[in-house]
Design a protein around this motif. Structure first.
Motif, PDB file in Angstrom:
ATOM      1  N   ILE A   1       0.868  -1.298   0.343  1.00  0.00           N
ATOM      2  CA  ILE A   1      -0.151  -0.101  -0.015  1.00  0.00           C
ATOM      3  C   ILE A   1       1.071   1.080  -0.007  1.00  0.00           C
ATOM      4  CG2 ILE A   1      -1.461   1.521   1.728  1.00  0.00           C
ATOM      5  CD1 ILE A   1      -2.547  -1.365  -0.441  1.00  0.00           C
TER       6      ILE A   1
ATOM      7  N   TRP B   1       0.855   3.918  -2.879  1.00  0.00           N
ATOM      8  CA  TRP B   1       0.744   5.254  -2.499  1.00  0.00           C
ATOM      9  C   TRP B   1       1.940   6.455  -3.352  1.00  0.00           C
ATOM     10  CZ3 TRP B   1      -3.262   8.143  -1.899  1.00  0.00           C
ATOM     11  CH2 TRP B   1      -4.238   7.988  -1.323  1.00  0.00           C
TER      12      TRP B   1
ATOM     13  N   SER C   1       1.024   4.304   5.897  1.00  0.00           N
ATOM     14  CA  SER C   1       1.250   3.044   5.621  1.00  0.00           C
ATOM     15  C   SER C   1       1.830   2.091   6.530  1.00  0.00           C
ATOM     16  CB  SER C   1       1.553   3.169   4.046  1.00  0.00           C
ATOM     17  OG  SER C   1       0.196   4.043   3.017  1.00  0.00           O
TER      18      SER C   1
ATOM     19  N   SER D   1      -3.577   5.143   5.914  1.00  0.00           N
ATOM     20  CA  SER D   1      -3.703   4.572   5.234  1.00  0.00           C
ATOM     21  C   SER D   1      -4.859   3.079   5.890  1.00  0.00           C
ATOM     22  CB  SER D   1      -2.697   3.966   4.640  1.00  0.00           C
ATOM     23  OG  SER D   1      -2.203   4.693   3.526  1.00  0.00           O
TER      24      SER D   1
ATOM     25  N   SER E   1      -7.682   0.509   7.167  1.00  0.00           N
ATOM     26  CA  SER E   1      -8.179  -0.765   6.619  1.00  0.00           C
ATOM     27  C   SER E   1      -9.278  -0.577   7.056  1.00  0.00           C
ATOM     28  CB  SER E   1      -8.041  -1.752   6.073  1.00  0.00           C
ATOM     29  OG  SER E   1      -7.152  -2.841   6.351  1.00  0.00           O
TER      30      SER E   1
ATOM     31  N   HIS F   1      -7.945   6.404   2.860  1.00  0.00           N
ATOM     32  CA  HIS F   1      -8.313   4.859   3.121  1.00  0.00           C
ATOM     33  C   HIS F   1      -7.985   4.622   1.702  1.00  0.00           C
ATOM     34  CE1 HIS F   1     -10.259   0.467   3.267  1.00  0.00           C
ATOM     35  NE2 HIS F   1      -8.877   0.773   3.227  1.00  0.00           N
TER      36      HIS F   1
ATOM     37  N   ASN G   1      -6.029  -1.166  -2.998  1.00  0.00           N
ATOM     38  CA  ASN G   1      -5.197  -1.570  -3.925  1.00  0.00           C
ATOM     39  C   ASN G   1      -5.826  -1.791  -5.112  1.00  0.00           C
ATOM     40  OD1 ASN G   1      -2.485  -2.953  -3.267  1.00  0.00           O
ATOM     41  ND2 ASN G   1      -3.083  -4.048  -3.544  1.00  0.00           N
TER      42      ASN G   1
ATOM     43  N   PRO H   1      -3.210   1.553  -4.405  1.00  0.00           N
ATOM     44  CA  PRO H   1      -3.608   2.751  -5.257  1.00  0.00           C
ATOM     45  C   PRO H   1      -3.160   4.109  -5.964  1.00  0.00           C
ATOM     46  CG  PRO H   1      -2.329   2.558  -3.036  1.00  0.00           C
ATOM     47  CD  PRO H   1      -2.388   1.078  -3.922  1.00  0.00           C
TER      48      PRO H   1
END
Length: 315
Positions: free
Chosen positions: A22, A26, A94, A122, A124, A145, A148, A150
């Protein structure tokens, strides 16, 4: 009252804390939008792994179109967290989904980043109220949030905690939007947010059918991808139900079908007058009050476009 140090549209330097799937996604997203990114991750192979993630994502990003000046060369990997966030104008955390870890990490970021900088997490599933408990300046901590990967999936859900300043939440929503994200600005905290809870409901129903021998994994995959999944890029559940009511719309569908059908193991809330009104009013807002025939024609055009795109992709 908390005040941002920079306008969302003026952000250049972004810090990404955590460089796994993740966090790396980003990084790729922000780089593709032309930002300078400084990343930090405690893993000894973090830089090698991160540059591999960005390199793998870059062809797809190029095909979508890069912002002016976008380049993987604008990525720097810092030796410490403090170095990574020292001159950041926005921070995206993250880290792995562990509440104690995230709470401690956000407190460290809060202590090191300039006070006027928004920090997005981030997470979840965790509420920001729980994650911001140890921070000295919780008013600038928000949930951002993503989904995937991102760098491709546009959705990001934004919400603050009990001690988050509303200005920080709105700043984050505008910033993510400017980077090309589709933002759902949530009105209140809910564990798991919106999309994850919807995904979880479908997943649990699938698990029940597999466990009871009612359907196989392959049957469920086809049932979703060749059926309702085709509509989901442009119609959510309420609009789908609205069109199922024909010219009478969702009001007719609710009166005819109700909300507690026999096809799920999940219990529905009672169809109160308040819930019915919220559904009918919400459907009218989403569809702009357009007649069913116009909506159906638009739906069909979009379905044809999705089917053609899938065919071209060999799916």
């Amino acid at each position: 009252m908390w005040q941002p140090s920079i306008a969302p549209g003026a952000v250049d330097r972004i810090a990404c804390v955590g460089a796994g799937v993740i966090g790396g996604g980003w990084v790729a997203h922000f780089l593709a939008r032309g930002h300078r990114v400084t990343a930090w991750d405690p893993a000894p192979d973090a830089e090698e792994r991160l540059r591999r993630i960005v390199g793998a994502a870059w062809p797809a990003l190029e095909s979508l179109g890069l912002a002016e000046g976008a380049s993987p060369d604008r990525l720097t990997v810092a030796a410490t967290l403090e170095e990574a966030v020292a001159d950041a104008e926005f921070v995206q955390e993250s880290a792995p989904e562990n509440l104690e870890l995230k709470s401690d990490l956000l407190a460290r970021i809060d202590a090191a980043a300039p006070i006027g900088v928004v920090v997005g997490s981030s997470t979840s599933g965790y509420r920001m109220t729980d994650m911001q408990a140890a921070a000295a300046h919780p008013e600038r901590l928000v949930v951002g949030h993503p989904f995937n990967p991102p760098y491709l999936v546009p959705l990001v859900e934004v919400v603050g905690g009990e001690r988050t300043d509303r200005a920080a939440v709105e700043w984050a929503a505008e910033f993510y939007t400017l980077t090309g994200k589709r933002v759902v600005l949530m009105d209140r905290e809910v564990t798991g947010f919106i999309a994850n809870r919807l995904q979880e409901a479908l997943w649990r129903e699938a698990l029940h059918m597999i466990a009871e021998g009612e359907a196989t994994v392959a049957q469920i995959e086809t049932a979703v991808t060749a059926g309702p999944g085709l509509r989901w890029p442009f119609h959510g559940p309420s609009t789908t139900f609205h069109l199922a009511g024909g010219e009478g719309g969702i009001a007719h569908a609710l009166d005819h079908f109700g909300v507690d059908g026999p096809w799920t193991r999940l219990d529905s809330p009672p169809l109160t007058d308040e819930l019915r009104k919220a559904l009918v009013t919400g459907a009218a807002e989403v569809t702009g009050g357009r007649p069913a025939a116009e909506l159906i024609a638009e739906r069909d055009r979009r379905l044809i476009a999705v089917l053609r795109a899938l065919r071209e992709a060999g799916a």
